[in-house]
Design a protein around this motif. Structure first.
Motif, PDB file in Angstrom:
ATOM      1  N   ILE A 217      12.004   9.193 -11.631  1.00 38.61           N
ATOM      2  CA  ILE A 217      11.348   8.053 -12.281  1.00 38.61           C
ATOM      3  C   ILE A 217      12.053   6.794 -11.795  1.00 38.61           C
ATOM      4  N   GLY A 218      11.372   5.997 -11.006  1.00 38.42           N
ATOM      5  CA  GLY A 218      12.025   4.801 -10.479  1.00 38.42           C
ATOM      6  C   GLY A 218      11.162   4.079  -9.476  1.00 38.42           C
ATOM      7  N   HIS A 219      11.810   3.539  -8.456  1.00 38.11           N
ATOM      8  CA  HIS A 219      11.121   2.710  -7.477  1.00 38.11           C
ATOM      9  C   HIS A 219      11.220   3.338  -6.085  1.00 38.11           C
ATOM     10  N   GLY A 220      10.156   3.190  -5.334  1.00 39.37           N
ATOM     11  CA  GLY A 220      10.120   3.644  -3.948  1.00 39.37           C
ATOM     12  C   GLY A 220       9.604   2.538  -3.056  1.00 39.37           C
ATOM     13  N   CYS A 266       6.430   4.000  -7.451  1.00 39.63           N
ATOM     14  CA  CYS A 266       5.429   3.292  -6.667  1.00 39.63           C
ATOM     15  C   CYS A 266       5.613   3.636  -5.188  1.00 39.63           C
ATOM     16  N   ARG A 267       4.518   3.838  -4.510  1.00 48.44           N
ATOM     17  CA  ARG A 267       4.480   4.061  -3.066  1.00 48.44           C
ATOM     18  C   ARG A 267       5.027   5.421  -2.646  1.00 48.44           C
ATOM     19  N   GLY A 268       5.132   6.356  -3.588  1.00 53.79           N
ATOM     20  CA  GLY A 268       5.610   7.688  -3.231  1.00 53.79           C
ATOM     21  C   GLY A 268       4.656   8.437  -2.321  1.00 53.79           C
ATOM     22  N   ALA A 269       3.346   8.151  -2.468  1.00 55.71           N
ATOM     23  CA  ALA A 269       2.355   8.798  -1.607  1.00 55.71           C
ATOM     24  C   ALA A 269       1.789   7.845  -0.578  1.00 55.71           C
ATOM     25  N   GLU A 270       2.348   6.641  -0.504  1.00 54.68           N
ATOM     26  CA  GLU A 270       1.834   5.673   0.467  1.00 54.68           C
ATOM     27  C   GLU A 270       2.194   6.128   1.886  1.00 54.68           C
TER      28      GLU A 270
END
Length: 690
Positions: A217-220, A266-270
């Protein structure tokens, strides 16, 4: 190992040749329907527009508009037509009660960014691929690693990594409490806050005896084509870890039990130019990764995760099927969330064609031990207290406690006896303690008063169950204690060894400097000390720079001791506490009078802009009222502040009316005994920081 029956599957490859989008397929029955191209009207621009509009709906927490729904119908019809649709129909017929896995192999970064899970069957409003009860979409990744189901003999072991906040994982744990108590899910100690460093994460990955799911759980971000996750370094500063390095570490550790990683970031699957974070992890041997195409509201993510884990680990359904469980979770988001579009942000990358990650055939559940606290006590926390603890708050810990009253009365009697015997003075009954100690210091001297005080209070408990329970809840920010012994600071050092803790204390009545003591993460018992202002030290001095970093209320717990106090042990050097009226009058100054503006401003901003939790204070004690006026600069206490009072104090109406408070604005008041408060804090406490 018992044989795990696999669901039939249909693999659809979607590729881009120039501006043409081509669809080819093969099935588990060795069927290979002819490939076909999408109509030229389904241009790359149209696909990008659909994805952008759906993402906007998520950001605005809005519904799926009719125009988007019509496009979702059109995309579905354009792909599932002709021979491909007949192949899918035959698979469903042959499946009996089993479901069909839809494996999407996407061969272009723009195609990977498209929410294929949001395609909707024509002439329906809610029959999307992503929540279908019979067709489970996953994103395929080619890998040379072998696949096999993992036998799980007990509960599925889940570990949360949450660098951004010490307690952000707690709402998820509460939602999963039923599964935990049933033994279906084992909640491992989370890695949270400043303990979420790369070294500690790798250490836990190496040392955990059993670990099935890692939930981040955090930022990517994607930095220079490299997917990264944000952790922290040993000083609590942000540190970005390359996902590929994490994948390599897991592979090197040969953790075959780690089957699933959830990237609630965010952006884990980007998709980057090479691969997304999710793809990299699967390529290196993780069986499945759930990641988000776009950021979603934390409450929606929590709803999705809790529904997913309950479905995945349910003893009643004996599932272990990651694809089916995610479809269940999407249905929950569609029905419960204001923004149904958020259901299509989480996507599943799967290695292989079998979504059953865990084999429960031989599982024997052992319910978690019953809590020692009665259910009624565990389940109820007063909403006002729950509201303060659920956000960043400042603790104001007073010095008025029932367990010290016998000692205070003994101290009072000793002072009165000597005044009568040696000074021929008979103090009037009911004299406030500060006034009585003032008379004693004037008749004899301050040193004699200190000797009397130490003689009585040297046996005060060095360990307080209430303070220990409070220490687990404190997050970075600015807090105050009037306790004469550093019980709070040492409790924080025990409960949160991964946190930088800083203590500020004036140099006593009439003093012109303030002592700052701090210990950094995992420093042990060693405390560094410095007086401010510090003659001869320039802003470039290394020790001063370290001090400024330690006093950052966004990352450190800063404790202010405005009335000084005694040390418990040599490493924590404190000053004699305020006891007399003169002490409170001459020594009680505003924090901005002690510290340079660049240090005082962020501390006071943290104090004055978030709720305060006040304990051990009395409206009838003048130096308590004076302290609040100085702290809040005569302005009202922050909204949602709460004072906790011992039952029977009969002060609740005084605090709520606020006549003695800054700006004469009252605060919420709640009567709650120490024992009950400890019970509530421990029953609902966040996990301790390692």
């Amino acid at each position: 190992m018992p044989r795990v029956e696999r669901n039939p599957w249909l693999e659809i490859t979607i590729s881009r040749v120039g501006s043409e989008t081509r669809i080819s397929a093969r099935s588990s029955r060795e069927e290979n329907p002819p490939s076909h191209a999408l109509d030229p009207s389904f241009s790359p621009e149209l696909l990008r527009g659909f994805a952008t509009n759906l993402k906007r709906a998520v950001e605005e927490a809005g519904p799926i508009e009719p125009g988007l729904l019509r496009q979702a119908h059109a995309f579905h019809e354009a792909i599932f037509r002709g021979d491909l649709q007949r192949t899918l129909s035959r698979l469903h017929e042959a499946a009996d009660d089993r479901k069909v896995l839809l494996r999407l192999v996407l061969q272009d970064s723009e195609l990977k960014a498209f929410p294929w899970e949001a395609l909707c069957e024509p002439r329906t409003n809610r029959h999307f691929l992503g929540n279908s009860p019979t067709l489970f979409p996953v994103r395929g990744v080619h890998s040379g690693e072998p696949w096999q189901a993992r036998d799980v003999g007990r509960g599925v072991h889940l570990m949360v990594v949450a660098p951004s906040d010490l307690t952000v994982h707690e709402p998820l744990r509460l939602k999963l409490q039923e599964s935990i108590e049933a033994g279906e899910l084992t909640w491992l100690e989370p890695i949270a806050g400043v303990s979420a460093s790369e070294d500690y994460l790798f250490e836990r990955l190496r040392d955990e005896r059993e670990l099935h799911i890692l939930h981040f759980i955090g930022h990517g971000r994607v930095q220079e084509s490299t997917p990264q996750l944000r952790l922290v370094d040993h000083d609590g500063q942000e540190h970005w870890l390359d996902v590929e390095l994490l994948a390599q570490e897991i592979k090197q550790l040969d953790r075959k039990d780690l089957r699933l990683i959830v990237l609630e970031a965010c952006r884990g699957a980007e998709p980057g130019p090479l691969a997304s974070a999710a793809e990299l992890l699967v390529q290196h041997g993780i069986e499945a990764v759930i990641a988000y195409l776009w950021p979603v509201d934390a409450n929606v993510a929590r709803l999705c995760s809790s529904a997913f884990y309950k479905a995945l680990t349910s003893a009643a359904k004996q599932q272990g099927d990651v694809a089916q469980s995610l479809n269940v979770a999407r249905r929950m988001v569609l029905s419960k969330s204001p923004s149904g579009a958020a259901a299509f942000s989480p996507v599943l990358y799967l290695r292989g064609s079998n979504p059953v990650l865990f084999n429960f055939k031989r599982r024997k559940l052992s319910p978690a031990p019953a809590p020692t606290t009665a259910p009624a006590e565990r389940s109820f926390m007063p909403p006002a207290l729950q509201g303060v603890l659920g956000e960043r708050f400042s603790l104001v810990l007073g010095d008025r406690w029932r367990n010290e009253r016998p000692l205070l009365e003994q101290f009072r009697e000793r002072l009165q006896q000597r005044l009568r015997r040696d000074a021929q003075e008979n103090p009037p009954p009911g004299l406030p303690m500060s006034a009585l100690t003032q008379r004693y210091a004037l008749r004899f001297n301050k040193s004699a008063l200190e000797v009397e005080f130490r003689d009585i209070f040297e046996n005060i408990a060095r360990h307080s169950p209430l303070v220990e329970a409070l220490a687990r809840w404190l997050v970075p920010g600015f807090h105050l204690t009037l306790l004469r012994l550093p019980v709070l600071e040492l409790a924080l050092a025990r409960k949160q060894p991964g946190r930088t803790i800083c203590t500020l204390q004036p140099s006593g009545p009439g003093g012109s400097r303030i002592r700052v003591m701090w210990r950094t993460a995992h420093q042990g018992d060693g405390w560094k000390s410095l007086h401010l202002p510090a003659p001869g030290l320039t802003p470039e001095d290394g020790q001063l720079q370290e001090l400024y970093q330690a006093m950052n209320p966004r990352q450190s717990i800063v404790v202010f001791r405005p009335y000084c106090g005694y040390p418990l042990s040599h490493p924590l050097e404190l000053e004699e506490p305020f006891l007399t009226e003169d002490d409170y009058l001459l020594g009680g100054r505003r924090l901005e009078d002690w510290l340079p503006p660049d240090l005082a401003t962020p501390l006071l901003a943290a104090l004055r802009n978030q709720p305060a939790l006040l304990l051990g204070l009395s409206m009838l004690t003048w130096h308590h009222r004076m302290l609040l006026h100085r702290l809040f600069d005569g302005k009202k206490l922050p909204t949602r502040s709460l004072v906790l009072l011992e039952p029977g104090e009969k002060e609740q109406v005084l605090w709520e009316r606020g006549d003695g408070l800054p700006s004469k604005q009252g605060v919420r008041a709640l009567e709650l005994g120490d024992a009950e408060l400890v019970t509530q804090l421990e029953a609902h406490a966040p996990q301790e920081v390692p």
